[in-house]
Design a protein around this motif. Structure first.
Motif, PDB file in Angstrom:
ATOM      1  N   MET A  20       6.992   2.929  -4.917  1.00 29.65           N
ATOM      2  CA  MET A  20       7.995   2.054  -4.334  1.00 29.65           C
ATOM      3  C   MET A  20       7.675   1.785  -2.852  1.00 29.65           C
ATOM      4  N   GLU A  21       7.231   2.828  -2.165  1.00 26.92           N
ATOM      5  CA  GLU A  21       6.891   2.648  -0.767  1.00 26.92           C
ATOM      6  C   GLU A  21       5.705   1.686  -0.627  1.00 26.92           C
ATOM      7  N   TYR A  22       4.731   1.818  -1.504  1.00 26.89           N
ATOM      8  CA  TYR A  22       3.584   0.915  -1.509  1.00 26.89           C
ATOM      9  C   TYR A  22       4.031  -0.513  -1.754  1.00 26.89           C
ATOM     10  N   ASP A  23       4.923  -0.730  -2.692  1.00 26.45           N
ATOM     11  CA  ASP A  23       5.423  -2.076  -2.985  1.00 26.45           C
ATOM     12  C   ASP A  23       6.177  -2.654  -1.793  1.00 26.45           C
ATOM     13  N   ALA A  24       6.937  -1.807  -1.094  1.00 21.01           N
ATOM     14  CA  ALA A  24       7.670  -2.272   0.086  1.00 21.01           C
ATOM     15  C   ALA A  24       6.693  -2.698   1.177  1.00 21.01           C
ATOM     16  N   LEU A  25       5.661  -1.877   1.405  1.00 20.43           N
ATOM     17  CA  LEU A  25       4.663  -2.228   2.421  1.00 20.43           C
ATOM     18  C   LEU A  25       3.890  -3.480   2.019  1.00 20.43           C
ATOM     19  N   ALA A  26       3.554  -3.602   0.761  1.00 13.57           N
ATOM     20  CA  ALA A  26       2.840  -4.779   0.271  1.00 13.57           C
ATOM     21  C   ALA A  26       3.686  -6.033   0.464  1.00 13.57           C
ATOM     22  N   ALA A  27       4.966  -5.947   0.242  1.00 16.61           N
ATOM     23  CA  ALA A  27       5.853  -7.098   0.421  1.00 16.61           C
ATOM     24  C   ALA A  27       5.909  -7.508   1.896  1.00 16.61           C
ATOM     25  N   ILE A  28       5.946  -6.521   2.781  1.00 18.02           N
ATOM     26  CA  ILE A  28       5.968  -6.816   4.219  1.00 18.02           C
ATOM     27  C   ILE A  28       4.652  -7.462   4.639  1.00 18.02           C
ATOM     28  N   ILE A  29       3.551  -6.929   4.147  1.00 17.03           N
ATOM     29  CA  ILE A  29       2.232  -7.470   4.494  1.00 17.03           C
ATOM     30  C   ILE A  29       2.089  -8.910   3.999  1.00 17.03           C
TER      31      ILE A  29
END
Length: 71
Positions: A1-10
């Motif tokens: 989930m943290e990876y998905d959140a960072l990917a969305a921000i990027i």
């Protein structure tokens, strides 16, 4: 989930190539503005010298007229 959140921000950020192009364009604009500023400062300096010369000449003529009236 943290990876998905960072990917969305990027994903919301522009890519490096477009950012570099914008930066390059802004640098060119800045250089052109600095060049124009230097030209305007040189012109202003010249105008100040000319104005000082005009005032000095005017004062000299005024002094000559005052000396002629006093004689």
């Amino acid at each position: 989930m943290e990876y998905d959140a960072l990917a969305a921000i990027i994903q919301t950020q522009p890519d490096r190539k477009s950012t570099q192009e914008k930066l390059s364009l802004l640098r060119q604009v800045l250089e052109a503005s600095e060049c124009e500023c230097q030209k305007l400062e040189a012109r202003l300096k010249q105008r100040r010298k000319q104005f000082h010369l005009l005032i000095s000449t005017f004062q000299g003529l005024q002094q000559l007229l005052n000396d002629d009236e006093a004689s």
